[in-house]
Enzyme design. Structure first.
Site, PDB file in Angstrom:
ATOM      1  N   GLY A  12      18.948 -14.008 -54.653  1.00 36.96           N
ATOM      2  CA  GLY A  12      17.924 -13.321 -53.856  1.00 36.96           C
ATOM      3  C   GLY A  12      16.811 -14.267 -53.416  1.00 36.96           C
ATOM      4  O   GLY A  12      16.873 -15.489 -53.651  1.00 36.96           O
ATOM      5  N   ILE A  14      13.330 -14.733 -54.167  1.00 38.55           N
ATOM      6  CA  ILE A  14      12.524 -15.521 -55.114  1.00 38.55           C
ATOM      7  C   ILE A  14      13.451 -16.238 -56.098  1.00 38.55           C
ATOM      8  O   ILE A  14      13.204 -17.396 -56.476  1.00 38.55           O
ATOM      9  CB  ILE A  14      11.504 -14.617 -55.850  1.00 38.55           C
ATOM     10  N   ASN A  34      24.784  -9.126 -58.020  1.00 40.05           N
ATOM     11  CA  ASN A  34      25.855  -8.264 -57.493  1.00 40.05           C
ATOM     12  C   ASN A  34      25.897  -8.313 -55.971  1.00 40.05           C
ATOM     13  O   ASN A  34      26.648  -7.580 -55.345  1.00 40.05           O
ATOM     14  CB  ASN A  34      25.688  -6.819 -57.991  1.00 40.05           C
ATOM     15  N   SER A 126       4.867  -7.007 -60.631  1.00 36.71           N
ATOM     16  CA  SER A 126       4.261  -6.963 -59.300  1.00 36.71           C
ATOM     17  C   SER A 126       2.808  -6.510 -59.398  1.00 36.71           C
ATOM     18  O   SER A 126       2.446  -5.737 -60.292  1.00 36.71           O
ATOM     19  CB  SER A 126       5.051  -5.946 -58.477  1.00 36.71           C
ATOM     20  N   THR A 128       1.721  -4.433 -57.683  1.00 34.86           N
ATOM     21  CA  THR A 128       1.778  -3.007 -57.378  1.00 34.86           C
ATOM     22  C   THR A 128       1.354  -2.175 -58.610  1.00 34.86           C
ATOM     23  O   THR A 128       0.906  -1.035 -58.468  1.00 34.86           O
ATOM     24  CB  THR A 128       3.199  -2.624 -56.885  1.00 34.86           C
ATOM     25  N   TYR A 151       9.739   2.847 -57.232  1.00 35.17           N
ATOM     26  CA  TYR A 151       9.869   1.387 -57.416  1.00 35.17           C
ATOM     27  C   TYR A 151       8.724   0.862 -58.283  1.00 35.17           C
ATOM     28  O   TYR A 151       8.943   0.167 -59.269  1.00 35.17           O
ATOM     29  CB  TYR A 151       9.881   0.652 -56.057  1.00 35.17           C
ATOM     30  N   LYS A 155       8.516  -0.922 -62.375  1.00 35.46           N
ATOM     31  CA  LYS A 155       7.866  -2.143 -62.863  1.00 35.46           C
ATOM     32  C   LYS A 155       6.977  -1.820 -64.069  1.00 35.46           C
ATOM     33  O   LYS A 155       6.973  -2.535 -65.060  1.00 35.46           O
ATOM     34  CB  LYS A 155       7.042  -2.808 -61.748  1.00 35.46           C
ATOM     35  N   ASN A 181       1.766 -11.202 -52.956  1.00 35.81           N
ATOM     36  CA  ASN A 181       2.727 -11.053 -51.852  1.00 35.81           C
ATOM     37  C   ASN A 181       3.444 -12.373 -51.559  1.00 35.81           C
ATOM     38  O   ASN A 181       2.903 -13.223 -50.852  1.00 35.81           O
ATOM     39  CB  ASN A 181       2.011 -10.543 -50.589  1.00 35.81           C
ATOM     40  N   ARG A 233      -4.368  -8.911 -48.275  1.00 40.37           N
ATOM     41  CA  ARG A 233      -3.401  -9.237 -49.335  1.00 40.37           C
ATOM     42  C   ARG A 233      -3.597 -10.672 -49.782  1.00 40.37           C
ATOM     43  O   ARG A 233      -4.219 -11.482 -49.093  1.00 40.37           O
ATOM     44  CB  ARG A 233      -1.957  -9.104 -48.802  1.00 40.37           C
ATOM     45  N   GLY A 299       0.556   5.305 -48.193  1.00 37.38           N
ATOM     46  CA  GLY A 299       0.700   4.646 -49.496  1.00 37.38           C
ATOM     47  C   GLY A 299       0.176   3.224 -49.547  1.00 37.38           C
ATOM     48  O   GLY A 299       0.187   2.608 -50.607  1.00 37.38           O
TER      49      GLY A 299
HETATM   50  P1  NAD Z   1      15.754  -9.798 -53.559  1.00 29.23           P
HETATM   51  O1  NAD Z   1      16.278  -8.461 -53.210  1.00 29.23           O
HETATM   52  O2  NAD Z   1      15.829 -10.869 -52.541  1.00 29.23           O
HETATM   53  O3  NAD Z   1      16.443 -10.340 -54.891  1.00 29.23           O
HETATM   54  C1  NAD Z   1      16.911  -9.490 -55.908  1.00 29.23           C
HETATM   55  C2  NAD Z   1      18.371  -9.844 -56.160  1.00 29.23           C
HETATM   56  O4  NAD Z   1      18.865  -9.020 -57.197  1.00 29.23           O
HETATM   57  C3  NAD Z   1      19.261  -9.618 -54.951  1.00 29.23           C
HETATM   58  O5  NAD Z   1      20.016 -10.796 -54.702  1.00 29.23           O
HETATM   59  C4  NAD Z   1      20.180  -8.455 -55.356  1.00 29.23           C
HETATM   60  O6  NAD Z   1      21.479  -8.586 -54.792  1.00 29.23           O
HETATM   61  C5  NAD Z   1      20.181  -8.598 -56.867  1.00 29.23           C
HETATM   62  N1  NAD Z   1      20.428  -7.376 -57.621  1.00 29.23           N
HETATM   63  C6  NAD Z   1      19.844  -6.166 -57.477  1.00 29.23           C
HETATM   64  N2  NAD Z   1      20.313  -5.307 -58.398  1.00 29.23           N
HETATM   65  C7  NAD Z   1      21.208  -6.008 -59.162  1.00 29.23           C
HETATM   66  C8  NAD Z   1      22.023  -5.682 -60.269  1.00 29.23           C
HETATM   67  N3  NAD Z   1      22.042  -4.460 -60.796  1.00 29.23           N
HETATM   68  N4  NAD Z   1      22.821  -6.649 -60.789  1.00 29.23           N
HETATM   69  C9  NAD Z   1      22.836  -7.892 -60.273  1.00 29.23           C
HETATM   70  N5  NAD Z   1      22.093  -8.257 -59.210  1.00 29.23           N
HETATM   71  C10 NAD Z   1      21.286  -7.318 -58.674  1.00 29.23           C
HETATM   72  O7  NAD Z   1      14.247  -9.597 -54.056  1.00 29.23           O
HETATM   73  P2  NAD Z   1      13.111 -10.666 -54.350  1.00 29.23           P
HETATM   74  O8  NAD Z   1      12.074 -10.507 -53.332  1.00 29.23           O
HETATM   75  O9  NAD Z   1      13.702 -11.984 -54.601  1.00 29.23           O
HETATM   76  O10 NAD Z   1      12.535 -10.051 -55.693  1.00 29.23           O
HETATM   77  C11 NAD Z   1      12.908 -10.545 -56.969  1.00 29.23           C
HETATM   78  C12 NAD Z   1      12.199  -9.747 -58.033  1.00 29.23           C
HETATM   79  O11 NAD Z   1      10.796  -9.867 -57.847  1.00 29.23           O
HETATM   80  C13 NAD Z   1      12.491  -8.263 -58.037  1.00 29.23           C
HETATM   81  O12 NAD Z   1      12.510  -7.815 -59.368  1.00 29.23           O
HETATM   82  C14 NAD Z   1      11.306  -7.680 -57.305  1.00 29.23           C
HETATM   83  O13 NAD Z   1      11.073  -6.344 -57.671  1.00 29.23           O
HETATM   84  C15 NAD Z   1      10.202  -8.583 -57.772  1.00 29.23           C
HETATM   85  N6  NAD Z   1       9.053  -8.651 -56.858  1.00 29.23           N
HETATM   86  C16 NAD Z   1       9.242  -8.975 -55.555  1.00 29.23           C
HETATM   87  C17 NAD Z   1       8.155  -9.028 -54.691  1.00 29.23           C
HETATM   88  C18 NAD Z   1       8.330  -9.335 -53.233  1.00 29.23           C
HETATM   89  O14 NAD Z   1       7.450  -9.014 -52.442  1.00 29.23           O
HETATM   90  N7  NAD Z   1       9.410  -9.950 -52.802  1.00 29.23           N
HETATM   91  C19 NAD Z   1       6.873  -8.780 -55.174  1.00 29.23           C
HETATM   92  C20 NAD Z   1       6.708  -8.460 -56.536  1.00 29.23           C
HETATM   93  C21 NAD Z   1       7.818  -8.411 -57.366  1.00 29.23           C
HETATM   94  C1  WQD Z   2       1.588  -6.171 -46.203  1.00 30.96           C
HETATM   95  C2  WQD Z   2       0.545  -5.641 -45.225  1.00 30.96           C
HETATM   96  C3  WQD Z   2       1.021  -3.455 -44.335  1.00 30.96           C
HETATM   97  C4  WQD Z   2       4.607  -4.478 -42.110  1.00 30.96           C
HETATM   98  C5  WQD Z   2       5.037  -4.525 -50.792  1.00 30.96           C
HETATM   99  C6  WQD Z   2       5.297  -3.675 -52.000  1.00 30.96           C
HETATM  100  C7  WQD Z   2       4.834  -4.369 -53.229  1.00 30.96           C
HETATM  101  C8  WQD Z   2       5.394  -5.786 -53.312  1.00 30.96           C
HETATM  102  C9  WQD Z   2       5.293  -6.539 -52.026  1.00 30.96           C
HETATM  103  C10 WQD Z   2       7.275  -5.809 -54.774  1.00 30.96           C
HETATM  104  C11 WQD Z   2       0.232  -4.164 -45.432  1.00 30.96           C
HETATM  105  C12 WQD Z   2       1.037  -4.503 -43.250  1.00 30.96           C
HETATM  106  C13 WQD Z   2       3.474  -4.558 -42.908  1.00 30.96           C
HETATM  107  C14 WQD Z   2       4.445  -4.212 -40.724  1.00 30.96           C
HETATM  108  C15 WQD Z   2       2.064  -4.155 -41.040  1.00 30.96           C
HETATM  109  N1  WQD Z   2       6.786  -5.796 -53.614  1.00 30.96           N
HETATM  110  N2  WQD Z   2       2.232  -4.405 -42.383  1.00 30.96           N
HETATM  111  N3  WQD Z   2       3.167  -4.085 -40.243  1.00 30.96           N
HETATM  112  O1  WQD Z   2       2.856  -3.380 -48.858  1.00 30.96           O
HETATM  113  O2  WQD Z   2       1.524  -5.376 -49.678  1.00 30.96           O
HETATM  114  O3  WQD Z   2       3.664  -4.816 -50.727  1.00 30.96           O
HETATM  115  O4  WQD Z   2       5.743  -5.757 -50.942  1.00 30.96           O
HETATM  116  O5  WQD Z   2       6.804  -5.576 -55.832  1.00 30.96           O
HETATM  117  O6  WQD Z   2       5.255  -3.605 -54.298  1.00 30.96           O
HETATM  118  O7  WQD Z   2       4.584  -2.464 -51.877  1.00 30.96           O
HETATM  119  O8  WQD Z   2       3.660  -5.773 -48.460  1.00 30.96           O
HETATM  120  O9  WQD Z   2       4.572  -6.975 -46.531  1.00 30.96           O
HETATM  121  O10 WQD Z   2       4.980  -4.492 -46.726  1.00 30.96           O
HETATM  122  O11 WQD Z   2       2.703  -5.299 -46.194  1.00 30.96           O
HETATM  123  O12 WQD Z   2       0.936  -4.031 -40.548  1.00 30.96           O
HETATM  124  O13 WQD Z   2       5.415  -4.109 -39.967  1.00 30.96           O
HETATM  125  O14 WQD Z   2       1.107  -5.749 -43.901  1.00 30.96           O
HETATM  126  O15 WQD Z   2       0.404  -2.282 -43.878  1.00 30.96           O
HETATM  127  O16 WQD Z   2      -1.118  -3.982 -45.194  1.00 30.96           O
HETATM  128  P1  WQD Z   2       2.824  -4.737 -49.401  1.00 30.96           P
HETATM  129  P2  WQD Z   2       4.079  -5.639 -46.942  1.00 30.96           P
END
Ligand code: NAD
Ligand code: WQD
Length: 343
Positions: A12, A14, A34, A126, A128, A151, A155, A181, A233, A299
């Protein structure tokens, strides 16, 4: 001998950047994913950057028997657990899918760790969990607010499961990382974010609009109580974020702390508004972005940015990339993706 790290969700967004940093720091990596939200091609990108192909097993973390066989096959020193479903809107529509995937995956890992002598787990949480903060920047002592989506709740509950398990005497340690973010891509443009379908997050929507895949970006609201009215953010570079995981794994496995569970905010410490980020994109791409202001998205948090002092001082980690370089990396990645499609 190199330490062996299980990276769940390692193909994925990160996860793939973290695998690069782990391999460059000398760790052996086993990825399980997966492929529900990623593509195995990512392995080629990781290999081109690091010169080493990580071991990959296409597995579902919710499959206890398969995970047990994996733990038996390899002797893991530690785990970084990224695998989860992460779309906020989808989680409202399919709550059971989110609870099953995100909770069962973690429970399986925790159950197997003591059985196979795995010492520590780094968990992806997160910002969040803070909901709408009472004040910014926000530190780790701020209260966790009721989740606004299934979601977000997964967390919070995952954090509690880790704490409860360790407090019950389980012989493991954990570092919980609360990301703000994450944005941008590896500077090589070999790996980056691959949103499936219409992006829900801001930066992929910006870069896809910049390159013409989307016609226009909708900015959700300019009537918030912020200097320019758009939301604020803490946008953190994904490579900076990945490096924090390497430090966290080392801290955990080398017992650098007496605390069995630690929590760190991972952010830059600076808040940037949506409109300011658009200006940065226009500057680094050299082109105006087609956007319009529309109504607020339900939200959304008005403003949140991290107080990253604990990560800076205790982990010895600091976000170093500029927002210009970070947006330039996201743009370079978008251009690379489109070249691949055209070829
Ligand atoms: P991503 O979707 O790119 O990566 C997650 C990976 O997990 C994917 O490759 C997916 O195929 C895999 N996956 C999901 N369910 C699975 C399972 N049951 N078994 C095996 N693989 C599985 O997401 P990301 O942005 O890289 O996020 C990574 C982690 O960080 C997640 O836990 C996400 O909730 C958390 N997170 C992400 C953000 C963000 O904004 N990207 C912010 C805060 C926290
Ligand atoms: C950022 C800002 C939108 C899209 C989400 C999850 C959070 C975390 C990260 C995992 C907001 C604005 C967005 C668009 C816009 N994930 N926006 N037009 O909402 O901060 O966080 O992802 O844990 O849990 O809630 O990120 O990138 O969606 O939005 O104006 O088309 O951009 O309103 O202010 P967010 P985001």
């Amino acid at each position: 001998m190199a330490k062996k790290i299980l990276v769940t969700g390692g193909t994925g967004y990160i996860g793939s950047h973290t695998v690069v940093e782990l391999q460059q720091a000398g760790y052996d990596v086993v990825i399980v994913d997966n492929l529900s939200n990623s593509n195995a091609d990512v392995l080629e990108g990781i290999t081109r950057i690091t010169g080493k192909r990580p071991v990959f097993d296409k597995l579902d973390c919710t499959d206890f028997a398969a995970m047990k066989a994996l733990f038996k096959k390899y002797s893991f020193d530690g785990i970084i657990h990224f695998a989860a479903s992460k779309a906020v809107g989808e989680s409202v529509e399919k709550p059971l899918m989110y609870y099953r995937n995100n909770l069962v995956s973690l429970i399986n890992l925790l159950e197997l760790m003591p059985q196979y002598g795995v010492k520590g787990i780094v968990f992806s949480s997160s910002c969040t969990v803070y909901g709408e903060p009472d004040q910014n920047p926000i530190n780790e002592d701020a209260p966790v607010k009721p989740a606004t989506s299934p979601y977000g709740n997964t967390k919070q509950v995952n954090e509690e499961i880790i704490r409860d398990f360790i407090h019950s005497g389980a012989p493991i340690k954990s570092i919980i990382l609360r990301y703000f973010n994450p944005i941008g891509a590896h500077p090589s443009a070999e790996i980056g974010e691959l949103p499936l379908g219409v992006p829900q997050n801001l930066v992929p929507y910006i870069t896809q609009t910049g390159i013409g895949i989307r016609q226009q970006l909708s900015v959700f609201g300019d009537d918030y109580n912020t200097p320019d009215g758009s939301c604020i953010r803490d946008f953190i570079n994904v490579v900076d974020l990945a490096k924090a995981h390497v430090i966290a794994v080392e801290r955990m496995l080398e017992n650098k702390s007496d605390d069995k569970v630690e929590i760190f905010n991972l952010g830059t410490g600076t808040g940037l508004s949506v409109l300011e980020l658009i200006k940065v994109f226009e500057k680094v791409s050299g082109k105006p972005l087609n956007y319009k202001i529309v109504g607020r998205r339900k939200g959304d948090i008005e403003q949140i940015w991290a107080q990253p002092d604990k990560a800076n001082n205790v982990l010895g980690w600091k976000a170093i990339e500029t927002i210009e370089d970070t947006m330039a990396s996201a743009w370079k990645w978008q251009q690379h993706l489109c070249e691949k499609v055209v070829k």
